[in-house]
Design an enzyme around this catalytic site. Sequence first.
Site, PDB file in Angstrom:
ATOM      1  N   ALA A 255       0.820  -1.218   0.000  1.00  0.00           N
ATOM      2  CA  ALA A 255       0.000   0.000   0.000  1.00  0.00           C
ATOM      3  C   ALA A 255       0.851   1.265   0.000  1.00  0.00           C
ATOM      4  CB  ALA A 255      -0.917   0.001   1.231  1.00  0.00           C
ATOM      5  N   ASP A 256       2.156   1.115  -0.043  1.00  0.00           N
ATOM      6  CA  ASP A 256       3.036   2.269   0.104  1.00  0.00           C
ATOM      7  C   ASP A 256       2.937   3.247  -1.067  1.00  0.00           C
ATOM      8  OD1 ASP A 256       5.566   3.259   1.674  1.00  0.00           O
ATOM      9  OD2 ASP A 256       6.040   3.401  -0.464  1.00  0.00           O
ATOM     10  N   VAL A 257       2.685   4.509  -0.762  1.00  0.00           N
ATOM     11  CA  VAL A 257       2.515   5.489  -1.842  1.00  0.00           C
ATOM     12  C   VAL A 257       3.830   5.768  -2.569  1.00  0.00           C
ATOM     13  CG1 VAL A 257       0.525   6.609  -0.783  1.00  0.00           C
ATOM     14  CG2 VAL A 257       2.807   7.446  -0.293  1.00  0.00           C
ATOM     15  N   GLY A 258       4.937   5.634  -1.871  1.00  0.00           N
ATOM     16  CA  GLY A 258       6.228   5.806  -2.531  1.00  0.00           C
ATOM     17  C   GLY A 258       6.450   4.729  -3.578  1.00  0.00           C
ATOM     18  N   LEU A 259       6.083   3.514  -3.234  1.00  0.00           N
ATOM     19  CA  LEU A 259       6.163   2.402  -4.184  1.00  0.00           C
ATOM     20  C   LEU A 259       5.281   2.685  -5.394  1.00  0.00           C
ATOM     21  CD1 LEU A 259       6.897  -0.617  -4.842  1.00  0.00           C
ATOM     22  CD2 LEU A 259       4.846  -1.234  -3.545  1.00  0.00           C
TER      23      LEU A 259
END
Length: 302
Positions: A255-259
């Site tokens: 769920a990581d927005v950076g990813l």
Amino acid sequence: MIPNTNSSYVRVPTPVEFSFEESLVFLNRSLQENLHRIQNDRIIKLLDHQGELILIGVTHAEQHLRVEFLNGKPSEAGQRTAADYVWEWFDLKTDLAPFYEMAAGDPVLQPIVKRHFGLRVLGFPDLFEAMAWAITGQQINLTFAYTLKKRFVEAYGKSIVYENEIYWTFPSCDEIAALAVSDLTPMQYSARKAEYIIGIATEMAKGNLVKENFINGKDAQTVEKELVAIRGIGPWSANYVMMKCLGFTSAFPIADVGLHNALKYQLEMEKKPSIAEIESYAENWKGWEAYATFYLWRSLYE
DNA sequence: TGCCAGGAAGCCG
DNA sequence: CGGCTTCATGGC
């Protein structure tokens, strides 16, 4: 100038697939970072070994990291702790050969891995630090997260001064367990996050939450489940902690927005990919999702 | 200025 | 279990 008559060091061997330069780039990413300082390709960091404050200077040499003791020679146990810390911090234990073999044939990872060969997951050997930092960073931008951490560390960490610079340790769980929510909210922690962090510190101080419980051969699914059962730790934080502290190369904070942003840029997409799309790309990464994620994060700050 | 940020808990069906 | 709402506060 007072000569340092206690000059001593230990060596930590490095694998072939290791880039000290990439480590420096990662460790240099925030100007607000106050848990280490980089001077002339030397990383200086303060460790707390059962109350013994050990200032280390880490440099790279042929096939090893040289860990120098800058504030006097520590006890034998302290020296071992320092060497073990560096070993974990730079994730030197992982054999990256299988990852590179996979990545060489992966359309998403191939260019990034080539560009940043030798980059390893820079971790948090201390479980409390890993969890507290994960919670701190939830749902806020990284700049603000570093601001919060800086205030937190400088309020409750230990420090020493060396060559006119101050060096800090991350606060201990015992220190934080004694706090009230109202101690953290003035530094702009939300009340909710303050509850989470103090709650975790309290469980750790009581001995109910220990790192060893998660690294004794338990499978990733079990560990994730146990972590998510802790208030304040959701799927993202659980996988982040598994990746950065517990040595699971298969951990995947999907769920990581950076990813999401990294994938968007890497694949030149109009908008960020959906979870389903990410799962599709990640089918090829099995067992190495943590490394895939870390390299994708790296691609965000060229 | 409004959307976004290295999410998670709580509630409801 | 899956979806929706609320929380919280600065960055840019």
